[in-house]
Design a protein around this motif. Sequence first.
Motif, PDB file in Angstrom:
ATOM      1  N   PRO A   6       0.757  -1.144   0.206  1.00 64.58           N
ATOM      2  CA  PRO A   6       0.116   0.079  -0.063  1.00 64.58           C
ATOM      3  C   PRO A   6       0.895   1.209   0.190  1.00 64.58           C
ATOM      4  O   PRO A   6       2.079   1.257   0.297  1.00 64.58           O
ATOM      5  CB  PRO A   6      -0.813   0.011   1.223  1.00 64.58           C
ATOM      6  CG  PRO A   6      -0.061  -1.173   2.214  1.00 64.58           C
ATOM      7  CD  PRO A   6       0.715  -2.041   1.185  1.00 64.58           C
ATOM      8  N   PRO A   7       0.503   2.255  -0.587  1.00 64.79           N
ATOM      9  CA  PRO A   7       0.927   3.714  -0.591  1.00 64.79           C
ATOM     10  C   PRO A   7       1.363   4.129   0.950  1.00 64.79           C
ATOM     11  O   PRO A   7       0.729   3.505   1.777  1.00 64.79           O
ATOM     12  CB  PRO A   7       0.227   4.373  -1.341  1.00 64.79           C
ATOM     13  CG  PRO A   7      -1.137   3.914  -1.153  1.00 64.79           C
ATOM     14  CD  PRO A   7      -0.937   2.748  -1.154  1.00 64.79           C
ATOM     15  N   ILE A   8       2.478   4.759   1.175  1.00 65.28           N
ATOM     16  CA  ILE A   8       2.882   5.160   2.466  1.00 65.28           C
ATOM     17  C   ILE A   8       1.898   6.338   2.806  1.00 65.28           C
ATOM     18  O   ILE A   8       1.607   7.366   1.975  1.00 65.28           O
ATOM     19  CB  ILE A   8       4.212   5.834   2.266  1.00 65.28           C
ATOM     20  CG1 ILE A   8       5.346   4.839   1.870  1.00 65.28           C
ATOM     21  CG2 ILE A   8       4.643   6.447   3.643  1.00 65.28           C
ATOM     22  CD1 ILE A   8       6.817   5.273   1.807  1.00 65.28           C
ATOM     23  N   ASN A   9       1.265   6.276   3.860  1.00 57.03           N
ATOM     24  CA  ASN A   9       0.343   7.241   4.479  1.00 57.03           C
ATOM     25  C   ASN A   9       1.361   8.205   5.252  1.00 57.03           C
ATOM     26  O   ASN A   9       1.427   8.247   6.308  1.00 57.03           O
ATOM     27  CB  ASN A   9      -0.679   6.536   5.476  1.00 57.03           C
ATOM     28  CG  ASN A   9      -1.768   7.652   5.883  1.00 57.03           C
ATOM     29  OD1 ASN A   9      -1.532   9.096   5.564  1.00 57.03           O
ATOM     30  ND2 ASN A   9      -2.863   7.065   6.263  1.00 57.03           N
ATOM     31  N   TYR A  10       1.959   9.298   4.533  1.00 54.76           N
ATOM     32  CA  TYR A  10       2.631  10.236   5.011  1.00 54.76           C
ATOM     33  C   TYR A  10       2.168  10.964   6.423  1.00 54.76           C
ATOM     34  O   TYR A  10       2.887  11.140   7.278  1.00 54.76           O
ATOM     35  CB  TYR A  10       3.268  11.445   4.156  1.00 54.76           C
ATOM     36  CG  TYR A  10       3.463  10.865   2.919  1.00 54.76           C
ATOM     37  CD1 TYR A  10       4.752  10.252   2.653  1.00 54.76           C
ATOM     38  CD2 TYR A  10       3.085  10.875   1.610  1.00 54.76           C
ATOM     39  CE1 TYR A  10       5.688   9.839   1.624  1.00 54.76           C
ATOM     40  CE2 TYR A  10       3.471  10.430   0.620  1.00 54.76           C
ATOM     41  CZ  TYR A  10       4.496   9.968   0.553  1.00 54.76           C
ATOM     42  OH  TYR A  10       5.045   9.238  -0.856  1.00 54.76           O
ATOM     43  N   GLN A  11       0.969  11.431   6.063  1.00 52.24           N
ATOM     44  CA  GLN A  11       0.383  12.316   7.209  1.00 52.24           C
ATOM     45  C   GLN A  11       0.100  11.371   8.321  1.00 52.24           C
ATOM     46  O   GLN A  11       0.346  11.909   9.594  1.00 52.24           O
ATOM     47  CB  GLN A  11      -1.151  12.705   6.602  1.00 52.24           C
ATOM     48  CG  GLN A  11      -0.965  13.908   5.640  1.00 52.24           C
ATOM     49  CD  GLN A  11      -2.266  14.022   4.926  1.00 52.24           C
ATOM     50  OE1 GLN A  11      -3.244  14.049   5.812  1.00 52.24           O
ATOM     51  NE2 GLN A  11      -2.206  14.701   3.811  1.00 52.24           N
ATOM     52  N   HIS A  12      -0.354  10.242   8.522  1.00 53.17           N
ATOM     53  CA  HIS A  12      -0.596   9.329   9.558  1.00 53.17           C
ATOM     54  C   HIS A  12       0.846   9.079  10.186  1.00 53.17           C
ATOM     55  O   HIS A  12       0.778   9.338  11.498  1.00 53.17           O
ATOM     56  CB  HIS A  12      -1.344   8.091   9.133  1.00 53.17           C
ATOM     57  CG  HIS A  12      -1.357   7.084  10.346  1.00 53.17           C
ATOM     58  ND1 HIS A  12      -2.136   7.074  11.170  1.00 53.17           N
ATOM     59  CD2 HIS A  12      -0.478   5.982  10.564  1.00 53.17           C
ATOM     60  CE1 HIS A  12      -1.960   6.268  12.202  1.00 53.17           C
ATOM     61  NE2 HIS A  12      -0.777   5.537  11.540  1.00 53.17           N
ATOM     62  N   ASN A  13       1.848   8.998   9.331  1.00 52.13           N
ATOM     63  CA  ASN A  13       2.985   8.591  10.001  1.00 52.13           C
ATOM     64  C   ASN A  13       3.636   9.596  10.433  1.00 52.13           C
ATOM     65  O   ASN A  13       4.221   9.646  11.646  1.00 52.13           O
ATOM     66  CB  ASN A  13       4.092   8.155   8.739  1.00 52.13           C
ATOM     67  CG  ASN A  13       3.702   6.480   8.508  1.00 52.13           C
ATOM     68  OD1 ASN A  13       2.840   6.062   8.857  1.00 52.13           O
ATOM     69  ND2 ASN A  13       4.694   6.148   7.444  1.00 52.13           N
ATOM     70  N   LEU A  14       3.449  11.032  10.372  1.00 54.66           N
ATOM     71  CA  LEU A  14       3.904  12.218  10.817  1.00 54.66           C
ATOM     72  C   LEU A  14       3.282  12.583  12.040  1.00 54.66           C
ATOM     73  O   LEU A  14       3.882  12.889  13.191  1.00 54.66           O
ATOM     74  CB  LEU A  14       3.952  13.320   9.770  1.00 54.66           C
ATOM     75  CG  LEU A  14       4.935  12.942   8.516  1.00 54.66           C
ATOM     76  CD1 LEU A  14       4.762  14.093   7.534  1.00 54.66           C
ATOM     77  CD2 LEU A  14       6.426  13.146   9.288  1.00 54.66           C
ATOM     78  N   ILE A  15       1.898  12.275  12.167  1.00 56.05           N
ATOM     79  CA  ILE A  15       1.076  12.347  13.295  1.00 56.05           C
ATOM     80  C   ILE A  15       1.589  11.436  14.285  1.00 56.05           C
ATOM     81  O   ILE A  15       1.727  11.866  15.441  1.00 56.05           O
ATOM     82  CB  ILE A  15      -0.485  12.139  13.088  1.00 56.05           C
ATOM     83  CG1 ILE A  15      -0.958  13.540  12.248  1.00 56.05           C
ATOM     84  CG2 ILE A  15      -1.256  12.269  14.067  1.00 56.05           C
ATOM     85  CD1 ILE A  15      -2.115  13.477  11.504  1.00 56.05           C
ATOM     86  N   GLU A  16       1.778  10.202  13.685  1.00 55.62           N
ATOM     87  CA  GLU A  16       2.311   9.100  14.782  1.00 55.62           C
ATOM     88  C   GLU A  16       3.677   9.767  15.583  1.00 55.62           C
ATOM     89  O   GLU A  16       3.901   9.420  16.598  1.00 55.62           O
ATOM     90  CB  GLU A  16       2.399   8.014  14.058  1.00 55.62           C
ATOM     91  CG  GLU A  16       2.574   6.663  15.098  1.00 55.62           C
ATOM     92  CD  GLU A  16       2.698   5.455  14.567  1.00 55.62           C
ATOM     93  OE1 GLU A  16       3.534   4.486  14.871  1.00 55.62           O
ATOM     94  OE2 GLU A  16       2.080   5.131  13.332  1.00 55.62           O
ATOM     95  N   LEU A  17       4.559  10.131  14.757  1.00 55.18           N
ATOM     96  CA  LEU A  17       5.899  10.780  15.146  1.00 55.18           C
ATOM     97  C   LEU A  17       5.800  11.866  16.172  1.00 55.18           C
ATOM     98  O   LEU A  17       6.122  11.853  17.042  1.00 55.18           O
ATOM     99  CB  LEU A  17       6.867  11.168  14.039  1.00 55.18           C
ATOM    100  CG  LEU A  17       7.203  10.012  13.206  1.00 55.18           C
ATOM    101  CD1 LEU A  17       7.926  10.660  12.120  1.00 55.18           C
ATOM    102  CD2 LEU A  17       8.150   8.778  13.927  1.00 55.18           C
ATOM    103  N   LEU A  18       4.870  12.689  15.961  1.00 51.02           N
ATOM    104  CA  LEU A  18       4.557  13.853  16.657  1.00 51.02           C
ATOM    105  C   LEU A  18       4.038  13.355  18.119  1.00 51.02           C
ATOM    106  O   LEU A  18       4.349  13.771  19.259  1.00 51.02           O
ATOM    107  CB  LEU A  18       3.434  14.790  16.132  1.00 51.02           C
ATOM    108  CG  LEU A  18       4.050  15.566  15.234  1.00 51.02           C
ATOM    109  CD1 LEU A  18       2.682  16.390  14.296  1.00 51.02           C
ATOM    110  CD2 LEU A  18       5.014  16.753  15.584  1.00 51.02           C
ATOM    111  N   THR A  19       2.858  12.044  18.046  1.00 55.03           N
ATOM    112  CA  THR A  19       2.619  11.828  19.415  1.00 55.03           C
ATOM    113  C   THR A  19       3.668  11.030  20.096  1.00 55.03           C
ATOM    114  O   THR A  19       3.699  11.181  21.430  1.00 55.03           O
ATOM    115  CB  THR A  19       1.553  10.685  18.744  1.00 55.03           C
ATOM    116  OG1 THR A  19       0.479  11.252  18.050  1.00 55.03           O
ATOM    117  CG2 THR A  19       0.871  10.080  20.088  1.00 55.03           C
TER     118      THR A  19
END
Length: 125
Positions: A6-19
């Motif tokens: 599946p394509p990389i979900n950039y937004q989700h990954n960046l939110i996860e890093l912020l968390t």
Amino acid sequence: MPNSQPPINYQHNLIELLTLIEKIKYYYFMDPKLLNQAIEQFNITIEAYYSETNTHQHENIANPTLLLSPTASTAPFTTYQNLLHSLHQQPLHHFQRGEILCDLHERQRRIHQTYISILSKFNKL
């Protein structure tokens, strides 16, 4: 041949890093054992995302027909890849005497800026 990943979900990954950064900041004032676990989890997550994006990049190079257009898929990917590369180059355990909060604030700022940049690029598509 269709892309099996599946394509990389950039937004989700960046939110996860912020968390993860917020958790580390919270644990910084608490139990050292939890702080070390949170730092290790952050480093593992960066390593996993970095490996995932490298794999994705190699697949796109090997099969260029997967790209929708040069700007549609490479601009957010390049922005995201540059952020992960820089975070990967200096893991969190490489900080010195009490500088972790400064480092985390800088990482948080860069991750948030990257998130806004990618969001803006997706909105332009």
